[in-house]
Design an enzyme around this catalytic site. Structure first.
Site, PDB file in Angstrom:
ATOM      1  NE  ARG A  45      31.247  17.184  26.560  1.00 19.33           N
ATOM      2  CZ  ARG A  45      30.717  18.350  26.851  1.00 19.33           C
ATOM      3  NH1 ARG A  45      30.220  18.588  28.064  1.00 19.33           N
ATOM      4  NH2 ARG A  45      30.634  19.323  25.952  1.00 19.33           N
ATOM      5  CE  LYS A  55      32.856  26.939  23.356  1.00 20.23           C
ATOM      6  NZ  LYS A  55      31.624  26.165  23.631  1.00 20.23           N
ATOM      7  NE  ARG A 105      22.988  27.989  20.652  1.00 26.47           N
ATOM      8  CZ  ARG A 105      23.403  28.051  21.908  1.00 26.47           C
ATOM      9  NH1 ARG A 105      23.080  29.082  22.670  1.00 26.47           N
ATOM     10  NH2 ARG A 105      24.142  27.091  22.422  1.00 26.47           N
ATOM     11  CB  SER A 114      27.555  22.617   8.347  1.00 27.48           C
ATOM     12  OG  SER A 114      26.761  22.459   9.524  1.00 27.48           O
ATOM     13  CG  HIS A 120      22.281  23.205  20.661  1.00 24.76           C
ATOM     14  ND1 HIS A 120      23.597  23.565  20.455  1.00 24.76           N
ATOM     15  CD2 HIS A 120      22.089  22.070  19.941  1.00 24.76           C
ATOM     16  CE1 HIS A 120      24.172  22.699  19.637  1.00 24.76           C
ATOM     17  NE2 HIS A 120      23.269  21.791  19.311  1.00 24.76           N
ATOM     18  CD  GLU A 139      25.120  23.166  23.975  1.00 18.72           C
ATOM     19  OE1 GLU A 139      25.103  24.279  23.411  1.00 18.72           O
ATOM     20  OE2 GLU A 139      25.916  22.255  23.660  1.00 18.72           O
ATOM     21  CB  ALA A 151      25.859  15.635  14.850  1.00 20.00           C
TER      22      ALA A 151
END
Length: 233
Positions: A45, A55, A105, A114, A120, A139, A151
């Site tokens: 997307r 953001k 990452r 969390s 990523h 990404e 998630a």
């Protein structure tokens, strides 16, 4: 502010469309070779304009640096059956000559507080436009189906609580994340048996039905149900 967002986002949409085709093509190649494919399905997307603006404000991103500082305007997600598949996919992405890995990452080895797990990869992808080549940052999130389930739920709750989860919810989410990862570990323990069974199944007509369903529900029309990739910068 950027006045014509539609024009600004055209190369990002092109990058997502092209990358989806290429990543799904990798899946098809494994299938044609009758070997286990590490890619279950692919979605993608372009970040909605209101999310980009929010953001930018939250992270104080200068408009002139938007293309360099916001790495997930173009986002793709690769779903895998097994944790081991994730690292195989990462290796495959590194081997490609048509894109450049600029950052990665590993939130699987280095799980977030969390409970969030995913891998990523930020890539630079060259898009050919009528004005010449333009490199787009995108990404790619690579995760198992169970990681994605967690998630997605956490992301939905985040809209309600704006990141400030009640302690009870926070603890339950952490326990759920560990339970999801335990499921992945159990599946990895019997991975060879599962893959052998799937290989046998693929010789019959049943696999074509499964593939058709995946193509219809996730791959071809997957964009409609994509959630916003998890912000972890």
């Amino acid at each position: 502010m950027i006045e014509d967002w539609d024009t600004f986002l055209i190369p990002y949409k092109q990058a997502v469309d092209e990358l989806k085709i290429k990543l799904r093509g990798m899946r098809k190649q494994f299938q044609q070779e009758n070997t286990h494919t590490p890619i279950e399905f692919v979605t993608g997307r372009v970040k909605p304009v209101d999310s980009i603006i929010e953001k930018m404000q939250r992270r104080q991103i200068n408009e002139k640096l938007l293309e360099a500082d916001m790495q997930d305007i173009a986002g793709l997600r690769i779903m895998c059956q097994f944790v081991e598949d994730i690292y195989q996919v990462v290796d495959l992405i590194h081997q490609r000559a048509d894109l450049e890995v600029v950052e990665e990452r590993d939130y699987i080895t280095n799980v977030k507080p969390s409970g969030y797990r995913s891998y990523h990869i930020v890539i630079a992808y060259p898009v050919q436009t009528v004005h010449g080549e333009k490199k787009i940052l995108a990404e790619i999130q690579v995760r198992t189906l169970s990681m994605n389930f967690w998630a997605t739920i956490e992301h939905s709750l985040n809209y309600k609580y704006q990141g400030a989860f009640p302690e009870e919810i926070n603890e339950r989410l952490k326990r759920a994340a560990e339970a999801a990862f335990m499921l992945d570990q159990e599946m990895s323990a019997i991975r060879e048996e599962i893959q052998e069974a799937q290989q046998l199944f693929s010789y019959g007509k049943g696999q074509q039905v499964v593939d058709d369903n995946i193509e219809g529900n996730h791959v071809t029309d997957g964009d409609q149900s994509d959630t916003e990739p998890h912000d972890q910068e």
